[in-house]
Design an enzyme around this catalytic site. Sequence first.
Site, PDB file in Angstrom:
ATOM      1  N   SER A 204       0.824  -1.206   0.000  1.00 26.86           N
ATOM      2  CA  SER A 204       0.000   0.000   0.000  1.00 26.86           C
ATOM      3  C   SER A 204       0.865   1.266   0.000  1.00 26.86           C
ATOM      4  O   SER A 204       0.356   2.362  -0.229  1.00 26.86           O
ATOM      5  CB  SER A 204      -0.979   0.000   1.171  1.00 26.86           C
ATOM      6  OG  SER A 204      -0.314  -0.036   2.409  1.00 26.86           O
TER       7      SER A 204
ATOM      8  N   ASN B 114      19.440  -0.470  14.762  1.00 33.72           N
ATOM      9  CA  ASN B 114      19.168   0.475  15.842  1.00 33.72           C
ATOM     10  C   ASN B 114      18.142  -0.157  16.780  1.00 33.72           C
ATOM     11  O   ASN B 114      17.171  -0.761  16.318  1.00 33.72           O
ATOM     12  CB  ASN B 114      18.615   1.787  15.290  1.00 33.72           C
ATOM     13  CG  ASN B 114      19.590   2.462  14.352  1.00 33.72           C
ATOM     14  OD1 ASN B 114      20.787   2.457  14.586  1.00 33.72           O
ATOM     15  ND2 ASN B 114      19.081   3.034  13.280  1.00 33.72           N
TER      16      ASN B 114
ATOM     17  N   SER C 130      13.808   4.610  14.872  1.00 33.88           N
ATOM     18  CA  SER C 130      12.697   5.498  14.525  1.00 33.88           C
ATOM     19  C   SER C 130      11.461   4.733  14.066  1.00 33.88           C
ATOM     20  O   SER C 130      10.356   5.255  14.136  1.00 33.88           O
ATOM     21  CB  SER C 130      13.125   6.495  13.441  1.00 33.88           C
ATOM     22  OG  SER C 130      13.541   5.810  12.287  1.00 33.88           O
TER      23      SER C 130
ATOM     24  N   HIS D 136      14.654  -3.861  11.653  1.00 30.75           N
ATOM     25  CA  HIS D 136      15.199  -3.724  10.304  1.00 30.75           C
ATOM     26  C   HIS D 136      16.704  -3.577  10.357  1.00 30.75           C
ATOM     27  O   HIS D 136      17.260  -3.016  11.294  1.00 30.75           O
ATOM     28  CB  HIS D 136      14.570  -2.539   9.552  1.00 30.75           C
ATOM     29  CG  HIS D 136      14.630  -1.227  10.250  1.00 30.75           C
ATOM     30  ND1 HIS D 136      13.870  -0.914  11.368  1.00 30.75           N
ATOM     31  CD2 HIS D 136      15.364  -0.116   9.991  1.00 30.75           C
ATOM     32  CE1 HIS D 136      14.129   0.324  11.753  1.00 30.75           C
ATOM     33  NE2 HIS D 136      15.035   0.827  10.932  1.00 30.75           N
TER      34      HIS D 136
ATOM     35  N   HIS E  32      19.894  -2.061   8.446  1.00 36.50           N
ATOM     36  CA  HIS E  32      20.380  -1.109   7.450  1.00 36.50           C
ATOM     37  C   HIS E  32      21.653  -1.692   6.858  1.00 36.50           C
ATOM     38  O   HIS E  32      22.551  -2.098   7.608  1.00 36.50           O
ATOM     39  CB  HIS E  32      20.761   0.234   8.097  1.00 36.50           C
ATOM     40  CG  HIS E  32      19.632   1.023   8.633  1.00 36.50           C
ATOM     41  ND1 HIS E  32      19.031   2.036   7.907  1.00 36.50           N
ATOM     42  CD2 HIS E  32      19.005   0.971   9.828  1.00 36.50           C
ATOM     43  CE1 HIS E  32      18.081   2.574   8.639  1.00 36.50           C
ATOM     44  NE2 HIS E  32      18.040   1.957   9.818  1.00 36.50           N
TER      45      HIS E  32
END
Length: 108
Positions: free
Chosen positions: A8, A81, A89, A94, A96
Amino acid sequence: FSRIIDRSVPATILYEDDECLVFRDVAPQAPVHFLVIPKRPIPRLSRVGPQDTQLLGHLMVVAARTAQAEGLSDGYRLVINDGKHGAQSVYHLHLHVLGGRQMTWPPG
């Protein structure tokens, strides 16, 4: 990230399988910057358990294979993180992957 998984929200997808999705970061911090996320939402690394062992290993293997496919043969940085002090955030685990330039240390 769930909206990227369900399509979406648009993203430049580099790889997908039943367990994870890899896509380019919308605000890249290096010439090559992509994210590897599990499709099953895990809020943060500090919340994983023994049941996540296989998935976490899979994310690392996919990150390495995608880095190779992206031409990062001279190396790259992998960052996860965790929490407020770790500058997380988005509360969906996840990885990176950053490369395409010389990284410096300490990261900041």
